[in-house]
Design an enzyme around this catalytic site. Structure first.
Site, PDB file in Angstrom:
ATOM      1  N   ASP A 250      62.953 -12.747  54.925  1.00  0.00           N
ATOM      2  CA  ASP A 250      63.028 -14.091  55.479  1.00  0.00           C
ATOM      3  C   ASP A 250      63.983 -14.903  54.608  1.00  0.00           C
ATOM      4  O   ASP A 250      64.394 -14.458  53.536  1.00  0.00           O
ATOM      5  CB  ASP A 250      61.649 -14.741  55.578  1.00  0.00           C
ATOM      6  CG  ASP A 250      60.984 -14.947  54.233  1.00  0.00           C
ATOM      7  OD1 ASP A 250      61.665 -14.861  53.202  1.00  0.00           O
ATOM      8  OD2 ASP A 250      59.760 -15.203  54.208  1.00  0.00           O
TER       9      ASP A 250
ATOM     10  N   ASP B 202      54.464 -10.132  61.080  1.00  0.00           N
ATOM     11  CA  ASP B 202      54.150  -9.950  59.664  1.00  0.00           C
ATOM     12  C   ASP B 202      53.119 -10.990  59.266  1.00  0.00           C
ATOM     13  O   ASP B 202      53.013 -12.044  59.891  1.00  0.00           O
ATOM     14  CB  ASP B 202      55.399 -10.121  58.793  1.00  0.00           C
ATOM     15  CG  ASP B 202      55.726 -11.587  58.551  1.00  0.00           C
ATOM     16  OD1 ASP B 202      55.431 -12.092  57.446  1.00  0.00           O
ATOM     17  OD2 ASP B 202      56.255 -12.250  59.468  1.00  0.00           O
TER      18      ASP B 202
END
Length: 376
Positions: free
Chosen positions: A92, A271
């Site tokens: 990310d 996730d």
């Protein structure tokens, strides 16, 4: 990166497919264990592969940028070599971490200035240097820098936040397309769809992001304080608007029920830290419901930890023994629980894929969700 759609469920928007990267294939829908600082807490890579069956794991740009730092990662040849993981990795952008560090960050059109939670030192993420940072980390799939808008933000704030995210996305894509991977394999950039809980903003975000025709899209800014039903409403709105031939990644979500409901609405990738974080605190997710391993009821229960589980630990240890480890404060308790929970989450999406292929996912999901959230 390529995505092949394999089958769709006739009773919902669930679908299964295959993502192909230079580090291997990923069957979707998939759950991705979170390895924030280059390690999935308490779990060996051997077990991630052989016991849990992880096909892809995550790294966090914010944390890896601060520790071990870009110099070490570049010298190592990227995160894959540094942590000795030869399957796909996703990073990310660090946007959520910056959002969660509100008192020590400042957002401007240029980027995000923040102070390290480690030593208070001052840093800045711009769309350009954030791409460079993720190039150095070397993940197969990287995220565009965004602002993660709070789930309870008013429309005016959410609108301003989305405009900032869109401007940053344009700069991220421009810089990504002007640069090259560093380690001899390809990387893919996903835009992140923001817009809080406001349908008009989410629609505008999808239209803007889709105009760049990237290989996949992430959905951010959910499970950050808004009601769960609002999250589902946003997924029902956003997923049909995204390209059907590209994977959709719902960031940071969630419970087993959240995952099945997300799959039913067309999400392909998930996730969450929940399986490991809750596991370290004694919460086990099973096919029969949720177990609190600190409860007295398990003290003399010598049956297998989870007879329906597929993990090695499920059949090797008893409930009484694992409870004893938690009560004694033994670190093995957290390791066992984390391995069990991650294996369960991977089993969950594997079963979802099987039922999508069989065409009965919708009915299976309705029965399964109720069972999974029962407290045992």
């Amino acid at each position: 990166m390529k995505f092949q759609l394999i089958s769709k469920d006739p009773g919902s928007s669930a679908r299964c497919g295959i993502i192909t990267t230079d580090h291997g294939q990923i069957e979707t829908p998939i759950f991705m264990p979170v390895g924030t600082v280059g390690s999935v807490k308490g779990v060996y890579h051997r077990d991630l592969k052989e016991d849990i069956g992880a096909q892809i794991i995550l790294g966090n740009t914010y944390h890896l940028y601060l520790r071990p730092g870009l110099d070490i990662l570049r010298k190592a040849g990227g995160l894959h070599k540094f942590e000795h993981w030869d399957r796909p990795i996703l990073t990310d952008s660090g946007g959520f971490q910056v959002f969660s560090l509100t008192p020590i960050r400042k957002l401007t059109p240029e980027g995000c200035t923040f102070r390290s939670h480690i030593d208070g030192s001052k840093h800045i993420f711009t769309p350009e240097n954030n791409v460079d940072t993720q190039r150095i980390i070397g993940a197969d799939i990287i995220m565009a820098l965004d602002e993660c808008c709070p789930g309870d933000a008013d429309f005016r704030y959410a609108q301003k936040s989305l405009k900032l995210t869109q401007n940053w996305l344009e700069r991220c894509i421009r810089h990504f397309d002007e640069t090259e991977p560093l380690y001899g394999y390809s990387q893919t950039l996903f835009p992140i769809i923001q817009g809080c809980v406001y349908p008009d903003l989410r629609k505008a975000a999808v239209e803007h992001a889709a105009s760049f025709d990237r290989e996949g899209y992430a959905i951010g800014g959910l499970a950050v304080g808004e009601p769960t039903e609002k999250m589902y409403e946003m997924l029902e709105l956003v997923c049909p608007l995204l390209p059907s031939d590209k994977p959709r990644y719902l960031m940071g979500v969630g419970t087993p029920a959240n995952i099945l409901e997300g799959i039913a609405r067309g999400v392909d990738m998930f996730d969450c830290v929940m399986p490991t974080r809750n596991g370290r605190n004694g919460m086990l997710f099973t096919w029969n419901g949720i177990m609190n391993m600190r409860n007295q009821k398990w003290a003399d229960d010598f049956s297998e930890l989870d007879p329906a589980g597929t993990s090695f630990v499920d059949h090797y240890y008893s409930r009484a023994y694992v409870r004893h480890l938690f009560i004694a404060g033994e670190m093995a308790a957290a390791q066992i629980a984390s391995e069990h929970n991650l294996a369960f989450y991977l089993d969950l999406v594997r079963e979802a894929r099987n039922h999508i292929a069989a065409g009965d996912f919708a009915n299976w999901k309705e029965v399964t969700v109720k069972k999974l959230m029962t407290r045992l």
